[in-house]
Write a protein that holds these residues in place. Sequence first.
Motif: not given
Length: 148
Positions: A43-63
């Motif tokens: 109960g010390f954190i809400l949640d976690f996810q594993v993934g990768k950073m991909a380029p978004g529509e505006d060019g900034h990285p999105v998780f």
Amino acid sequence: MMTDSIADLLTQIRNANRIERPAVDVPATRMKQRVVQVLKEEGFILDFQVGKMAPGEDGHPVFQPEANASGSKAILRIYLKYGPEGERVIRKIDRASRPGRRLYRRCDQLEPVLDGLGIAIVSTSRGVMSDRQARSQRLGGELLCTVW
């Protein structure tokens, strides 16, 4: 050069918690995922996810969450938990065992942290678990960190 990835994880969580960030991204490893899983179960954190950073529509990285993301590009996103009035759930998070000084404890040497209000995370032969679980299963191991 040797780095301590668990200490880096704890420092990033500590720093993000200090400035009240909702989430923190760290490079993912299996050991970090297991430590964060224990933090979630306790109960010390809400949640976690594993993934990768991909380029978004505006060019900034999105998780982008991916269940089986691995390799050097894998990211572990940890969603921190705060109380109803913004108080921190994680008050203190410290590394116990370091690469230069490993701390191993038998099950009878695992003391409750802050009279049971906190936890110690232990790496045992049956995986990473909290000190409560290790005591109930009568397992000892390397004392990774303490949290309260």
